[in-house]
Design a protein around this motif. Structure first.
Motif, short mmCIF file in Angstrom:
data_model
loop_
_atom_site.label_atom_id
_atom_site.label_comp_id
_atom_site.label_asym_id
_atom_site.label_seq_id
_atom_site.Cartn_x
_atom_site.Cartn_y
_atom_site.Cartn_z
N LYS A 34 0.83 -1.21 0.00
CA LYS A 34 0.00 0.00 0.00
C LYS A 34 0.87 1.26 0.00
O LYS A 34 0.60 2.21 -0.74
N ILE A 35 1.88 1.27 0.83
CA ILE A 35 2.76 2.45 0.93
C ILE A 35 3.53 2.65 -0.38
O ILE A 35 3.61 3.77 -0.89
N ILE A 36 4.07 1.58 -0.92
CA ILE A 36 4.84 1.67 -2.17
C ILE A 36 3.93 2.12 -3.31
O ILE A 36 4.34 2.91 -4.16
N LYS A 37 2.70 1.64 -3.35
CA LYS A 37 1.74 2.05 -4.39
C LYS A 37 1.51 3.55 -4.32
O LYS A 37 1.52 4.25 -5.33
N GLU A 38 1.34 4.05 -3.09
CA GLU A 38 1.06 5.48 -2.90
C GLU A 38 2.24 6.36 -3.30
O GLU A 38 2.06 7.39 -3.94
N TYR A 39 3.44 5.95 -2.91
CA TYR A 39 4.60 6.83 -3.12
C TYR A 39 5.37 6.57 -4.41
O TYR A 39 6.02 7.47 -4.93
N ILE A 40 5.34 5.32 -4.89
CA ILE A 40 6.13 4.99 -6.08
C ILE A 40 5.24 4.59 -7.26
O ILE A 40 5.63 4.74 -8.41
N GLY A 41 4.06 4.06 -6.95
CA GLY A 41 3.13 3.69 -8.00
C GLY A 41 3.19 2.23 -8.43
O GLY A 41 2.55 1.84 -9.39
N TRP A 42 3.97 1.42 -7.71
CA TRP A 42 4.04 0.00 -8.06
C TRP A 42 2.72 -0.69 -7.76
O TRP A 42 2.06 -0.38 -6.78
N GLU A 43 2.41 -1.69 -8.60
CA GLU A 43 1.28 -2.55 -8.31
C GLU A 43 1.68 -3.54 -7.22
O GLU A 43 2.86 -3.80 -7.01
N LYS A 44 0.66 -4.12 -6.57
CA LYS A 44 0.89 -5.06 -5.47
C LYS A 44 1.80 -6.21 -5.88
O LYS A 44 2.72 -6.59 -5.15
N ASN A 45 1.58 -6.77 -7.07
CA ASN A 45 2.38 -7.92 -7.52
C ASN A 45 3.86 -7.55 -7.66
O ASN A 45 4.73 -8.37 -7.36
N THR A 46 4.14 -6.35 -8.11
CA THR A 46 5.53 -5.90 -8.25
C THR A 46 6.19 -5.84 -6.88
O THR A 46 7.31 -6.34 -6.68
N THR A 47 5.50 -5.25 -5.92
CA THR A 47 6.04 -5.15 -4.56
C THR A 47 6.26 -6.53 -3.97
O THR A 47 7.31 -6.79 -3.37
N TYR A 48 5.32 -7.45 -4.14
CA TYR A 48 5.46 -8.80 -3.61
C TYR A 48 6.63 -9.53 -4.26
O TYR A 48 7.33 -10.30 -3.60
N THR A 49 6.85 -9.28 -5.55
CA THR A 49 8.00 -9.89 -6.24
C THR A 49 9.31 -9.39 -5.64
O THR A 49 10.23 -10.17 -5.40
#
Length: 125
Positions: A34-49
């Motif tokens: 959630k934090i990465i999506k807000e600040y960097i724009g990554w989708e959840k799957n990218t962050t989990y990878t």
């Protein structure tokens, strides 16, 4: 997973996740996403990878329940590893060459010079 003797190298995307963990001690993967999506724009799957890669490298541990993530390497250790790699790559491992090149292109204040002299004088050979 990286062994204790193997140095963990992190790329910029991985450092984004690590910065969150260094600041928060432990976070759920979903909160990191959630934090990465807000600040960097990554989708959840990218962050989990990225989190999975960090776990595989031994930089992050996963604890269940809740997919809790915790940093297994300190920011200071990552800084040391990356600095040594930079020195090796760009300056043949020579601090002297780096300092000479860096300072020849930088104007230092009297205070900075005094502080650098203090640091050098306090080093034991």
């Amino acid at each position: 997973m990286a062994s204790k003797n193997e140095e963990i190298r992190l790329h910029e995307g991985e450092l984004n996740v690590m910065e969150l963990l260094w600041s928060n001690s432990v976070l759920q993967a979903k909160d990191i996403a959630k934090i990465i999506k807000e600040y960097i724009g990554w989708e959840k799957n990218t962050t989990y990878t990225v989190i999975k890669r960090l776990i595989d490298k031994g930089a992050v541990s996963r604890e269940d329940p809740g997919f809790m993530c915790r940093a297994m390497i300190t920011k200071k250790e990552v800084q040391r590893i990356e600095t040594e790699c930079l020195f090796d790559k760009m300056f043949n491992g020579s601090l002297t060459i780096f300092i000479h090149d860096y300072l020849s292109n930088k104007k230092l204040s009297t205070e900075e010079i005094i502080e650098l002299q203090r640091v050098i004088n306090n080093r034991k050979p």
